[in-house]
Design a protein around this motif. Structure first.
Motif, mmCIF file in Angstrom:
data_model
loop_
_atom_site.group_PDB
_atom_site.id
_atom_site.type_symbol
_atom_site.label_atom_id
_atom_site.label_comp_id
_atom_site.label_asym_id
_atom_site.label_seq_id
_atom_site.Cartn_x
_atom_site.Cartn_y
_atom_site.Cartn_z
ATOM 1 N N ASP A 190 -68.451 79.611 -75.625
ATOM 2 C CA ASP A 190 -68.678 79.312 -77.040
ATOM 3 C C ASP A 190 -67.457 78.635 -77.657
ATOM 4 O OD1 ASP A 190 -70.237 79.178 -79.305
ATOM 5 O OD2 ASP A 190 -69.760 81.198 -79.989
ATOM 6 N N ASP A 191 -66.276 78.933 -77.126
ATOM 7 C CA ASP A 191 -65.053 78.290 -77.604
ATOM 8 C C ASP A 191 -64.796 76.963 -76.905
ATOM 9 O OD1 ASP A 191 -64.578 80.501 -79.235
ATOM 10 O OD2 ASP A 191 -63.357 81.509 -77.706
ATOM 11 N N PHE A 192 -65.494 76.734 -75.802
ATOM 12 C CA PHE A 192 -65.301 75.510 -75.037
ATOM 13 C C PHE A 192 -65.841 74.288 -75.778
ATOM 14 C CE2 PHE A 192 -66.582 72.464 -71.709
ATOM 15 C CZ PHE A 192 -65.370 72.325 -71.044
ATOM 16 N N PHE A 193 -66.827 74.516 -76.648
ATOM 17 C CA PHE A 193 -67.418 73.435 -77.437
ATOM 18 C C PHE A 193 -66.905 73.532 -78.872
ATOM 19 C CE2 PHE A 193 -70.446 74.521 -74.088
ATOM 20 C CZ PHE A 193 -70.559 73.298 -73.445
ATOM 21 N N LEU A 194 -66.304 72.457 -79.358
ATOM 22 C CA LEU A 194 -65.694 72.450 -80.678
ATOM 23 C C LEU A 194 -66.637 71.820 -81.704
ATOM 24 C CD1 LEU A 194 -62.107 71.210 -79.713
ATOM 25 C CD2 LEU A 194 -62.941 73.575 -79.869
#
Length: 332
Positions: A190-194
């Motif tokens: 979920d943090d990999f996509f900004l």
């Protein structure tokens, strides 16, 4: 025609060093997106580092019920893997619905996460696009935006994220493992996509040259009864107008655990946390599902051509939840 040099890497460290030391380089895996963008002159690397011979294509079954999927594992292989089909059906279904059979046989899991938006303005070098040329503007805001995002948008970008598999992986709390010159690290998917915010050109928190090596899917008994639903303009080989990954764990008809994510309506794979919070402890029925879906879509920012997506996403989420509930749910 521009000249592009080509290097074939056989070691992860050498591949990382090659791209890190040469900012004009780019990794090449399945090439199902990158080659298209090269032909359109959207991407302009002067060197491609082919990573297909790196030992990153396996699927490891963990004793705790989780999986470690190599970044170079092909979509078709992962979709058909018995452990994926049985333990994480939403991921198998998302992969099967995500592309044609030919593309699934070529596309890598890591490349799937790194694929660029299908926004027509991004792919048209004559149009203003802040993802392609930061500060140039966003043609979609006043242009044709029927397929664009209604969640996670900014005044600088409303492009949707195209991956189906990433939606399921977000719902499953997967972790993306990467390797760089400073070592390895894990990034929650979920943090990999900004979100685009003011810097839509920056889509991932990767440092220059960092390479995806694996995707870890932790054990999730709730996912055994999961599903992935995709709504699109045509039945095959089309990107989502709205999609939903759903998993439920029920006890006497009451929701004890729920995993939800949306695709096709947001600038990143969208974890539906508002809906999850609204559902835990509630009875599993259509009215409850509809209220929770309404809570999730309440912040949507629509425009004239894509206003229908808010209602479509609500209905897609409800239908996915009804499907997951009908399958009996997983285990809390």
């Amino acid at each position: 025609m521009r000249a592009i040099s080509y290097t074939r890497a056989t070691d992860v460290g050498d591949a990382v060093a090659a791209v890190t030391g040469d900012p004009g380089s780019s990794y090449l895996a399945g090439g199902t997106t990158e080659v298209d963008l090269l032909r359109l002159d959207v991407l302009r690397p002067h060197r491609l580092v082919d990573i297909n011979r790196l030992p990153l294509a396996g699927i490891e079954n963990r004793s705790d019920g989780g999986l470690v999927i190599g970044a170079l594992a092909r979509m078709s292989e992962v979709a058909q893997a018995r452990a994926v089909v049985e333990r994480f059906p939403m991921l198998s279904q998302a992969l099967l619905l995500g592309a044609s059979a030919q593309l699934r046989n070529m596309a890598s899991m890591g490349g799937n996460l790194m694929q660029r938006t299908r926004c027509a303005y991004y792919r048209d070098t004559e149009s203003a696009c802040n993802k392609r040329v930061p500060g140039s503007g966003c043609s979609a805001l006043e242009g044709v935006h029927r397929g664009h995002a209604i969640l996670g948008t900014s005044e600088h970008c409303i492009a949707t994220h195209p991956s189906d598999a990433a939606v399921a992986l977000v719902a499953l709390d997967a972790v993306v493992h990467v390797e760089g010159t400073h070592g390895s690290r894990g990034i929650p998917v979920d943090d990999f996509f900004l979100l685009p915010g003011e810097t839509p050109e920056r889509e991932h928190p990767l440092t220059p040259g960092e390479l995806i090596t694996a995707i870890e899917v932790p054990p999730a008994p709730v996912a055994r009864g999961s599903c992935y639903l995709k709504v699109r303009d045509r039945e095959s080989y089309e990107f989502a107008l709205a999609s939903a990954a759903a998993a439920l764990a029920l006890e006497d008809g009451v929701i004890r655990e729920v995993r939800l994510a949306l695709g096709g309506v947001a600038t990143k794979p969208w974890r539906a946390r508002r809906a999850e919070e609204a559902l835990v402890g509630q009875r599993a029925d259509a009215d409850v599902f509809a209220r929770a879906a309404g809570v999730e879509l309440a912040p949507a920012v629509t425009r004239p051509m894509n206003a229908f997506k808010a209602e479509l996403a609500r209905r897609t989420l409800v239908r996915a939840l009804l499907t997951a509930a009908a399958q009996g749910g997983g285990t809390a």
